[in-house]
Design a protein around this motif. Structure first.
Motif, PDB file in Angstrom:
ATOM      1  N   ALA A  34       8.702   1.383   4.044  1.00  0.00           N
ATOM      2  CA  ALA A  34      10.027   1.502   3.434  1.00  0.00           C
ATOM      3  C   ALA A  34       9.955   2.474   2.270  1.00  0.00           C
ATOM      4  N   TRP A  35      11.135   2.863   1.799  1.00  0.00           N
ATOM      5  CA  TRP A  35      11.188   3.773   0.654  1.00  0.00           C
ATOM      6  C   TRP A  35      10.791   3.079  -0.634  1.00  0.00           C
ATOM      7  N   ALA A  36      10.968   1.776  -0.698  1.00  0.00           N
ATOM      8  CA  ALA A  36      10.633   1.029  -1.914  1.00  0.00           C
ATOM      9  C   ALA A  36      10.128  -0.346  -1.514  1.00  0.00           C
ATOM     10  N   ALA A  37       9.063  -0.784  -2.139  1.00  0.00           N
ATOM     11  CA  ALA A  37       8.508  -2.120  -1.885  1.00  0.00           C
ATOM     12  C   ALA A  37       9.086  -3.064  -2.931  1.00  0.00           C
ATOM     13  N   ASP A  38      10.316  -3.504  -2.717  1.00  0.00           N
ATOM     14  CA  ASP A  38      11.007  -4.337  -3.682  1.00  0.00           C
ATOM     15  C   ASP A  38      11.178  -5.740  -3.140  1.00  0.00           C
TER      16      ASP A  38
ATOM     17  N   MET B  78      11.302  15.409   0.406  1.00  0.00           N
ATOM     18  CA  MET B  78      10.279  14.473   0.878  1.00  0.00           C
ATOM     19  C   MET B  78      10.210  13.294  -0.087  1.00  0.00           C
ATOM     20  N   ARG B  79       9.962  12.132   0.447  1.00  0.00           N
ATOM     21  CA  ARG B  79       9.877  10.920  -0.376  1.00  0.00           C
ATOM     22  C   ARG B  79       8.640  10.127   0.009  1.00  0.00           C
ATOM     23  N   ALA B  80       8.100   9.425  -0.979  1.00  0.00           N
ATOM     24  CA  ALA B  80       6.941   8.562  -0.736  1.00  0.00           C
ATOM     25  C   ALA B  80       7.389   7.273  -0.062  1.00  0.00           C
ATOM     26  N   THR B  81       6.550   6.747   0.792  1.00  0.00           N
ATOM     27  CA  THR B  81       6.819   5.473   1.460  1.00  0.00           C
ATOM     28  C   THR B  81       5.806   4.434   1.002  1.00  0.00           C
ATOM     29  N   TYR B  82       6.138   3.185   1.257  1.00  0.00           N
ATOM     30  CA  TYR B  82       5.270   2.064   0.899  1.00  0.00           C
ATOM     31  C   TYR B  82       5.224   1.109   2.084  1.00  0.00           C
ATOM     32  N   CYS B  83       4.048   0.545   2.311  1.00  0.00           N
ATOM     33  CA  CYS B  83       3.854  -0.398   3.416  1.00  0.00           C
ATOM     34  C   CYS B  83       3.643  -1.787   2.839  1.00  0.00           C
ATOM     35  N   LEU B  84       4.477  -2.726   3.255  1.00  0.00           N
ATOM     36  CA  LEU B  84       4.371  -4.118   2.825  1.00  0.00           C
ATOM     37  C   LEU B  84       4.158  -4.980   4.058  1.00  0.00           C
TER      38      LEU B  84
ATOM     39  N   MET C 202       0.844  -1.192   0.000  1.00  0.00           N
ATOM     40  CA  MET C 202       0.000   0.000   0.000  1.00  0.00           C
ATOM     41  C   MET C 202       0.880   1.243   0.000  1.00  0.00           C
ATOM     42  N   ASN C 203       0.441   2.272  -0.718  1.00  0.00           N
ATOM     43  CA  ASN C 203       1.158   3.543  -0.701  1.00  0.00           C
ATOM     44  C   ASN C 203       1.025   4.178   0.673  1.00  0.00           C
ATOM     45  N   GLY C 204       2.164   4.577   1.229  1.00  0.00           N
ATOM     46  CA  GLY C 204       2.178   5.191   2.546  1.00  0.00           C
ATOM     47  C   GLY C 204       2.311   6.697   2.470  1.00  0.00           C
ATOM     48  N   PRO C 205       2.508   7.365   3.606  1.00  0.00           N
ATOM     49  CA  PRO C 205       2.631   8.829   3.622  1.00  0.00           C
ATOM     50  C   PRO C 205       3.995   9.278   3.108  1.00  0.00           C
ATOM     51  N   TRP C 206       4.063  10.536   2.736  1.00  0.00           N
ATOM     52  CA  TRP C 206       5.338  11.142   2.358  1.00  0.00           C
ATOM     53  C   TRP C 206       6.102  11.502   3.626  1.00  0.00           C
ATOM     54  N   MET C 207       7.401  11.143   3.629  1.00  0.00           N
ATOM     55  CA  MET C 207       8.215  11.348   4.816  1.00  0.00           C
ATOM     56  C   MET C 207       9.441  12.174   4.454  1.00  0.00           C
ATOM     57  N   PRO C 208       9.986  12.929   5.415  1.00  0.00           N
ATOM     58  CA  PRO C 208      11.213  13.699   5.135  1.00  0.00           C
ATOM     59  C   PRO C 208      12.407  12.777   4.962  1.00  0.00           C
TER      60      PRO C 208
ATOM     61  N   GLY D 235       2.072  -8.867  -8.884  1.00  0.00           N
ATOM     62  CA  GLY D 235       3.107  -7.849  -8.947  1.00  0.00           C
ATOM     63  C   GLY D 235       4.465  -8.449  -9.248  1.00  0.00           C
ATOM     64  N   GLN D 236       5.393  -7.598  -9.653  1.00  0.00           N
ATOM     65  CA  GLN D 236       6.709  -8.082 -10.077  1.00  0.00           C
ATOM     66  C   GLN D 236       7.452  -8.777  -8.950  1.00  0.00           C
ATOM     67  N   ILE D 237       7.330  -8.281  -7.721  1.00  0.00           N
ATOM     68  CA  ILE D 237       8.072  -8.896  -6.620  1.00  0.00           C
ATOM     69  C   ILE D 237       7.492 -10.245  -6.227  1.00  0.00           C
ATOM     70  N   TYR D 238       6.236 -10.507  -6.608  1.00  0.00           N
ATOM     71  CA  TYR D 238       5.592 -11.765  -6.228  1.00  0.00           C
ATOM     72  C   TYR D 238       5.670 -12.833  -7.319  1.00  0.00           C
ATOM     73  N   THR D 239       6.007 -12.476  -8.520  1.00  0.00           N
ATOM     74  CA  THR D 239       6.032 -13.437  -9.622  1.00  0.00           C
ATOM     75  C   THR D 239       7.450 -13.849  -9.995  1.00  0.00           C
TER      76      THR D 239
END
Length: 454
Positions: A212-216, A190-196, A174-180, A242-246
């Protein structure tokens, strides 16, 4: 005329006669109302103003008193719903031709009908009397349009959950909040975060999760390793495409744990209902608090997220199960503990490297000393990406032991150390063997030694 249009006409007619339904109305009032309608023509659903006749008004009043508002709706024709201009045999064949190829136009279908009609004893002239617009309208009413035929019939779903904790884990992002994330060049960046997260299907407990900064793939492997180390390996992991799951990497890791990955069928998100319900709880309870007290860093965000999981989400009664995730998780289930060696073996990565003449290989910008006996050969380095400082050297399915970084290796023994004696010889000499063969072949010949010759 559609039902909505008939309802609109019924309401329009009722508004016309509603002032005339008062029992105390005098003839003068009726005459005044008629003059008012003549000066202010009402607008019917067709959009063209007109003045109804007094006879129509009397008929609407009698109809309303007899049957109410429904009676004011325009009546359908007696043959409504039938195909008057298309005989049934031609319609059945036209419907079959449309289902066979939804892209066929009315012109194509009529041409095929004209060729088919004589073969079954029908008059081809009947096909010529079919209007293309009529055929399109009948197809639309029967649900034989290209769009309806291209979409499969809606699938009926049923509620389902895993039989026990640990039997099935779900994962999603899920897309998370923008964090410093300040830098020297951009102090206010500011950067976008992702919740896995990894969610247990039966208990709805989050066995691992992080912003995290990237959901990889690296984040997914890190969470999976932490969840398996703490809770044991699951039987299955359910995720989207998704790419990380396949990736083959995830399938390989789960196969080493004796688990398998199951993917959501494309364009069928209904199977992710539990995961979406968790995202709803996160968005309704956790994220709004960040507007009141924003997190200063990604680490603080994850600290608050872990506290929210353990103290709020896991200890509240779930609306579907009627139990808290913690209580439901503790009912037993499939928990297969894994040792540290098993986890490292499941996540191991194998790379090929060539050993130089000094017995070293290059890997990740450093030199590593391999065990003795592997000079100038190709070896396989096995390592866990979560513990990259531990390398195991293999060659041809044989483990030779760990490799050591050259800057951390123990110095060679001093020259004063006792030398290692070579192994004893075999005592055999090829020249001695040849001399014995020569003497056996020439028994009467005597050979003098070099020092005995004159």
């Amino acid at each position: 005329m559609t039902n909505a249009e008939r309802e609109a006409w019924a309401l329009f007619r009722y508004r016309l006669i509603s002032p005339l339904l008062d029992p105390a109305l005098t003839p003068g009032d009726r005459h005044a109302y008629a003059q008012f309608l003549g000066a202010h023509a009402p607008t019917p659903p067709t959009g063209v103003p007109y003045v109804p006749s007094s006879r129509s008004l009397r008929r609407y009043q009698a109809t309303y008193r007899r049957g109410g508002l429904d009676a004011l709706r325009p009546q359908r024709r007696a043959d409504w719903g039938t195909r008057r201009s298309i005989p049934d045999p031609l319609w059945d064949q036209a419907a079959l031709l449309k289902r066979e190829a939804p892209e066929r136009s009315a012109t194509q279908v009529c041409a095929l009908l004209a060729a088919w009609a004589p073969t079954v004893g029908l008059d081809p002239a009947a096909v010529g009397r079919i209007r293309r617009a009529t055929l399109y309208r009948q197809w639309h009413q029967a649900g034989l349009t290209r769009r309806h035929l291209a979409v499969a019939a809606p699938k009926r779903y049923r509620r389902w959950e895993a039989p026990s904790p640990g039997a099935l884990w779900q994962s999603d992002v899920m897309n998370g909040p923008w964090m410093p994330d300040p830098t020297t060049e951009e102090p206010t960046r500011m950067r976008a975060t992702y919740c896995l997260v990894l969610l247990d299907d039966y208990s709805r407990r989050v066995v691992a999760g992080r912003f995290a900064w990237a959901a990889d793939a690296a984040l997914l492997e890190e969470l999976l390793a932490a969840a398996v180390a703490q809770w044991g390996a699951p039987e299955r992991v359910y995720c989207d495409n998704g790419q990380i799951y396949t990736s083959d990497r995830l399938t390989t890791v789960l196969a080493r744990f004796g688990a398998r990955v199951v993917h959501t069928p494309p364009y069928q998100p209904a199977g992710k209902g539990k995961q979406e319900r968790f995202w709803g709880s996160l968005q309704a309870s956790f994220l709004p608090e960040l507007h009141v007290q924003p997190a200063d860093s990604l680490g603080q965000l994850n600290t608050w997220f872990a506290a929210w999981l353990e103290e709020h989400y896991h200890r509240r009664v779930h609306g579907t199960t009627g139990e808290t995730p913690v209580a439901r998780w503790g009912t037993g289930g499939v928990h297969r503990p894994q040792t540290l060696e098993q986890i490292r073996a499941a996540f191991r990565v194998v790379v090929d490297r060539h050993v130089d003449k000094t017995g070293q290989v290059r890997w990740q910008g450093a030199r590593w000393i391999v065990p003795e006996g592997l000079l100038q050969t190709t070896v396989q380095l096995h390592y866990d990406p979560h513990h990259p400082d531990v390398l195991t050297v293999w060659q041809q399915d044989t483990c030779w032991g760990p490799a050591v970084r050259s800057d951390r290796a123990v110095p060679d023994p001093s020259p004063a150390a006792p030398a290692v004696l070579p192994p004893p010889g075999s005592g055999l000499s090829y020249l001695t063997l040849l001399t014995a063969q020569q003497q056996a072949r020439r028994p009467g010949v005597a050979y003098a030694a070099a020092e005995d010759r004159p």
